[in-house]
Design a protein around this motif. Sequence first.
Motif, PDB file in Angstrom:
ATOM      1  N   LEU A   1       0.852  -1.183   0.000  1.00 47.43           N
ATOM      2  CA  LEU A   1       0.000   0.000   0.000  1.00 47.43           C
ATOM      3  C   LEU A   1       0.888   1.233   0.000  1.00 47.43           C
ATOM      4  N   SER A   2       0.293   2.420   0.086  1.00 46.25           N
ATOM      5  CA  SER A   2       1.079   3.645   0.091  1.00 46.25           C
ATOM      6  C   SER A   2       2.056   3.637   1.256  1.00 46.25           C
ATOM      7  N   GLY A   3       3.214   4.210   1.010  1.00 48.05           N
ATOM      8  CA  GLY A   3       4.240   4.185   2.043  1.00 48.05           C
ATOM      9  C   GLY A   3       5.015   2.891   2.009  1.00 48.05           C
ATOM     10  N   LYS A   4       5.382   2.420   3.205  1.00 48.00           N
ATOM     11  CA  LYS A   4       6.212   1.223   3.307  1.00 48.00           C
ATOM     12  C   LYS A   4       5.436   0.011   3.805  1.00 48.00           C
ATOM     13  N   ASN A   5       4.125   0.077   3.829  1.00 49.85           N
ATOM     14  CA  ASN A   5       3.325  -1.031   4.336  1.00 49.85           C
ATOM     15  C   ASN A   5       3.294  -2.167   3.328  1.00 49.85           C
ATOM     16  N   THR A   6       3.785  -3.328   3.745  1.00 51.77           N
ATOM     17  CA  THR A   6       3.790  -4.500   2.867  1.00 51.77           C
ATOM     18  C   THR A   6       3.337  -5.735   3.634  1.00 51.77           C
ATOM     19  N   LEU A   7       2.862  -6.717   2.902  1.00 50.39           N
ATOM     20  CA  LEU A   7       2.513  -8.016   3.452  1.00 50.39           C
ATOM     21  C   LEU A   7       2.823  -9.056   2.375  1.00 50.39           C
ATOM     22  N   THR A   8       3.493 -10.141   2.780  1.00 52.32           N
ATOM     23  CA  THR A   8       3.874 -11.181   1.830  1.00 52.32           C
ATOM     24  C   THR A   8       3.160 -12.485   2.152  1.00 52.32           C
ATOM     25  N   VAL A   9       2.594 -13.081   1.138  1.00 49.72           N
ATOM     26  CA  VAL A   9       1.959 -14.386   1.251  1.00 49.72           C
ATOM     27  C   VAL A   9       2.828 -15.412   0.544  1.00 49.72           C
ATOM     28  N   PHE A  10       3.147 -16.499   1.243  1.00 54.48           N
ATOM     29  CA  PHE A  10       3.831 -17.639   0.649  1.00 54.48           C
ATOM     30  C   PHE A  10       2.803 -18.753   0.490  1.00 54.48           C
ATOM     31  N   SER A  11       2.652 -19.228  -0.727  1.00 55.59           N
ATOM     32  CA  SER A  11       1.646 -20.251  -0.982  1.00 55.59           C
ATOM     33  C   SER A  11       2.190 -21.293  -1.936  1.00 55.59           C
ATOM     34  N   VAL A  12       1.785 -22.547  -1.723  1.00 56.76           N
ATOM     35  CA  VAL A  12       2.076 -23.616  -2.678  1.00 56.76           C
ATOM     36  C   VAL A  12       0.747 -24.098  -3.232  1.00 56.76           C
ATOM     37  N   VAL A  13       0.641 -24.112  -4.542  1.00 54.55           N
ATOM     38  CA  VAL A  13      -0.586 -24.561  -5.198  1.00 54.55           C
ATOM     39  C   VAL A  13      -0.229 -25.611  -6.237  1.00 54.55           C
TER      40      VAL A  13
END
Length: 350
Positions: free
Chosen positions: A326-338
């Motif tokens: 999102l704006s700024g430094k806000n991040t979120l990482t999803v690790f997924s195996v499909v």
Amino acid sequence: MIPMRITNLSGQSVFRSALKSKGSILILALWSLCLLSAFAVILNYQIRQALVLASRIDQKDKMRWIAAAGVAKVMAELKHSPAQTYDYLADPWSNNPAAFRDIPVGDGEFTLEYFYPDTYSAVAQAGYGCVDEERKLNINQVEPEVLTRFFRVVLSVDESLAQELAACIVDWRDADSQLSIPTGSAEYFYYSSLPFSYPAKNADFEVLEELLLVKGFSENVFEKIKDYVTIYGSGRVNINTTTQVILFALGLDEDLAAKIILYRMGPDGLGQTPDDNVFVSQSEIVPKLSQFYAFSSAQIDQLNRIVSQYIAVGSNNFLIKSTAKLSGKNTLTVFSVVNRDGKVLYWREN
């Protein structure tokens, strides 16, 4: 005269009492005002904190959905990719910046970026897309001698320590409580004697991080090997996507492993480009390589044995690292195996 004095004294007393009463009321009012002001400040702070928390929760929810959109995009790419029996590094799911880099979603964006190092070349393969799990060693399937060669290369340890680490994995996953080598491995007695004890599992690994429970696998060791190992797939390795390290671990000599990588890169000498060479079936691997390189009979035998025992040309399970911003430094990482059928096998948020 005495009654008059008494009256005067009584009047002064009443007056003084009234003054004291008014003073007490004033002090009480001031204290009440102070307490109410303090309460208002505290309440305002709590409300502001609640609003900040609500905003952060809202942002995290937004980023979670944005990251999930990245996962969904890869799954759609895999599902609608052309029907073929092989997969290679030039496929759209592997490296497609236009589809997987800085893709806007609402008021944010997602990026699917990965780095996959190769110990021999010292060059990290970078791409925008996902990583097939079949390029890795399946620690639930692979033999101890393969693990031993792998640990020797990736961890730069001697044969003895590499054998011990391999044995620890085998003894963790096998159904019995017997040590697979006389010393250096671990079973029930070792794990039950730890300060915070737990039993040896004696079953397959269910998540890769389970390795951290196995003797000899510290966080440092785990970080060095985690990009090369998996718990998904049949145990066969995709020759079109794997690294030189894994080919060596499977039993190919360094020369053979290097030539396979060079052949895959095609005329431009670069991987993940349209001119990459690809093996479309197991049966054509040895003939195609023999057209480009002069192999000894021993190397041909070695290649035939490894291909028949360990090699595939396609992949069915894929690791996705989707980072939402999102704006700024806000991040979120999803690790997924499909898998290719669209089933989610693993999900972790960071």
